[in-house]
Design a protein around this motif. Structure first.
Motif, PDB file in Angstrom:
ATOM      1  N   UNK A 100      10.052   7.520  11.152  1.00  0.00           N
ATOM      2  CA  UNK A 100       9.076   8.591  10.969  1.00  0.00           C
ATOM      3  C   UNK A 100       9.054   8.990   9.492  1.00  0.00           C
ATOM      4  N   UNK A 101       8.117   8.436   8.732  1.00  0.00           N
ATOM      5  CA  UNK A 101       8.032   8.789   7.307  1.00  0.00           C
ATOM      6  C   UNK A 101       7.595  10.236   7.124  1.00  0.00           C
ATOM      7  N   UNK A 102       7.953  10.804   5.994  1.00  0.00           N
ATOM      8  CA  UNK A 102       7.574  12.176   5.685  1.00  0.00           C
ATOM      9  C   UNK A 102       6.093  12.252   5.330  1.00  0.00           C
ATOM     10  N   UNK A 103       5.570  13.458   5.318  1.00  0.00           N
ATOM     11  CA  UNK A 103       4.180  13.657   4.906  1.00  0.00           C
ATOM     12  C   UNK A 103       3.962  13.152   3.481  1.00  0.00           C
ATOM     13  N   UNK A 104       4.950  13.385   2.620  1.00  0.00           N
ATOM     14  CA  UNK A 104       4.831  12.944   1.227  1.00  0.00           C
ATOM     15  C   UNK A 104       4.786  11.426   1.128  1.00  0.00           C
ATOM     16  N   UNK A 105       5.572  10.744   1.952  1.00  0.00           N
ATOM     17  CA  UNK A 105       5.558   9.284   1.935  1.00  0.00           C
ATOM     18  C   UNK A 105       4.234   8.747   2.475  1.00  0.00           C
ATOM     19  N   UNK A 106       3.720   9.373   3.522  1.00  0.00           N
ATOM     20  CA  UNK A 106       2.407   8.973   4.037  1.00  0.00           C
ATOM     21  C   UNK A 106       1.336   9.161   2.972  1.00  0.00           C
ATOM     22  N   UNK A 107       1.394  10.286   2.283  1.00  0.00           N
ATOM     23  CA  UNK A 107       0.402  10.558   1.240  1.00  0.00           C
ATOM     24  C   UNK A 107       0.505   9.551   0.109  1.00  0.00           C
ATOM     25  N   UNK A 109       1.285   6.482   0.204  1.00  0.00           N
ATOM     26  CA  UNK A 109       0.709   5.194   0.577  1.00  0.00           C
ATOM     27  C   UNK A 109      -0.701   5.330   1.140  1.00  0.00           C
ATOM     28  N   UNK A 110      -1.269   6.521   1.039  1.00  0.00           N
ATOM     29  CA  UNK A 110      -2.650   6.723   1.469  1.00  0.00           C
ATOM     30  C   UNK A 110      -2.849   6.641   2.958  1.00  0.00           C
ATOM     31  N   UNK A 111      -1.808   6.950   3.740  1.00  0.00           N
ATOM     32  CA  UNK A 111      -1.916   6.948   5.199  1.00  0.00           C
ATOM     33  C   UNK A 111      -2.240   8.377   5.639  1.00  0.00           C
ATOM     34  N   UNK A 112      -3.454   8.587   6.128  1.00  0.00           N
ATOM     35  CA  UNK A 112      -3.926   9.932   6.456  1.00  0.00           C
ATOM     36  C   UNK A 112      -3.503  10.345   7.857  1.00  0.00           C
ATOM     37  N   UNK A 130      -1.924  -0.591   4.672  1.00  0.00           N
ATOM     38  CA  UNK A 130      -1.150   0.546   4.161  1.00  0.00           C
ATOM     39  C   UNK A 130      -0.146   1.018   5.211  1.00  0.00           C
ATOM     40  N   UNK A 131      -0.597   1.086   6.465  1.00  0.00           N
ATOM     41  CA  UNK A 131       0.273   1.504   7.565  1.00  0.00           C
ATOM     42  C   UNK A 131       1.438   0.531   7.709  1.00  0.00           C
ATOM     43  N   UNK A 132       1.151  -0.773   7.645  1.00  0.00           N
ATOM     44  CA  UNK A 132       2.191  -1.785   7.837  1.00  0.00           C
ATOM     45  C   UNK A 132       3.206  -1.775   6.697  1.00  0.00           C
ATOM     46  N   UNK A 133       2.747  -1.552   5.480  1.00  0.00           N
ATOM     47  CA  UNK A 133       3.668  -1.466   4.349  1.00  0.00           C
ATOM     48  C   UNK A 133       4.597  -0.269   4.532  1.00  0.00           C
ATOM     49  N   UNK A 134       4.022   0.876   4.905  1.00  0.00           N
ATOM     50  CA  UNK A 134       4.825   2.070   5.113  1.00  0.00           C
ATOM     51  C   UNK A 134       5.823   1.866   6.253  1.00  0.00           C
ATOM     52  N   UNK A 135       5.387   1.224   7.329  1.00  0.00           N
ATOM     53  CA  UNK A 135       6.283   0.968   8.464  1.00  0.00           C
ATOM     54  C   UNK A 135       7.465   0.101   8.051  1.00  0.00           C
ATOM     55  N   UNK A 136       7.238  -0.851   7.157  1.00  0.00           N
ATOM     56  CA  UNK A 136       8.295  -1.769   6.742  1.00  0.00           C
ATOM     57  C   UNK A 136       9.377  -1.098   5.909  1.00  0.00           C
ATOM     58  N   UNK A 137       9.088   0.090   5.400  1.00  0.00           N
ATOM     59  CA  UNK A 137      10.041   0.787   4.544  1.00  0.00           C
ATOM     60  C   UNK A 137      11.040   1.609   5.342  1.00  0.00           C
ATOM     61  N   UNK A 163       1.471   0.544  -6.972  1.00  0.00           N
ATOM     62  CA  UNK A 163       2.157   1.637  -7.666  1.00  0.00           C
ATOM     63  C   UNK A 163       3.075   2.396  -6.719  1.00  0.00           C
ATOM     64  N   UNK A 164       2.575   2.672  -5.509  1.00  0.00           N
ATOM     65  CA  UNK A 164       3.390   3.379  -4.520  1.00  0.00           C
ATOM     66  C   UNK A 164       4.605   2.548  -4.125  1.00  0.00           C
TER      67      UNK A 164
END
Length: 204
Positions: A100-107, A109-112, A130-137, A163-164
């Motif tokens: 469960x990424x934080x709101x800041x991490x979602x922001x 990576x541009x995940x709304x 973007x979602x898949x990249x964030x999930x992989x972290x 950049x993110x």
């Protein structure tokens, strides 16, 4: 350190796709991999992440075999994100399956937030990537295999995504293998670059 030693792999007998390939990736290091279509770049990425098993050679993480259970420390990110998600799950569940990424991490990576209640097929390819990249972290990941992950993105979104990912990788000392046909991108992102051709890996 993630290390591949003398890997050989083929799908058809007598037709080696990879031949005695060796590669090292250290924590915090960015390495680029280019090559023609069909040269085996994605196959090498899948081997490094444990999706495929080499027929010859081995892959180690800090001298030990990759774990078979629990959080996988090497995450492979494919070019086509729709192949990496369950189409019957909403985006929020897809993310929470890993962490469960934080709101800041979602922001970052541009995940709304409003995407989380939607199904993946309602997102564009770039949005889903973007979602898949964030999930992989997921906490515990140490290396990322980024396989043409920005190919379907517009130039501005490409820059934002890389950049993110750069910021996150620097903070967590993640090693990243960037697989791409875009030599300019690899020169910009990576400390070292390799080219795969006819089953052989050469530093460039």
């Amino acid at each position: 350190m993630l290390e591949a030693r003398q890997l050989s792999f083929h799908f058809s007998p007598g037709e080696p796709l990879l031949e005695s390939v060796s590669l090292m990736l250290n924590a915090g290091q960015w390495v680029g991999l280019s090559g023609d279509s069909g040269s085996g770049k994605s196959t090498l990425g899948k081997l490094l992440a444990g999706y495929l098993t080499p027929q010859v050679g081995d892959i180690t993480l800090d001298g030990a075999a990759l774990p078979k259970n629990g959080v996988q420390p090497v995450q492979w990110l494919p070019q086509s994100p729709e192949l990496a998600v369950n189409p019957r799950w909403r985006v929020g569940k897809i993310l929470r399956e890993a962490w469960t990424p934080s709101d800041a991490q979602c922001e970052a990576f541009g995940v709304h937030a409003h995407w989380l209640s939607r199904f993946p097929q309602s997102l564009s390819g770039g949005e889903l990537q973007r979602v898949c990249v964030l999930r992989a972290l997921v906490p515990g990941v140490r290396f990322l295999i980024a396989d043409e992950i920005s190919t379907m993105l517009d130039p501005i979104t490409q820059v934002e995504l890389w950049q993110a990912l750069k910021r996150e990788a620097e903070q967590r000392q993640l090693g990243v293998l960037v697989i791409s046909h875009d030599e300019a991108l690899l020169k910009q992102l990576c400390e070292h670059r390799y080219h795969l051709s006819a089953g052989l890996l050469k530093r460039i």
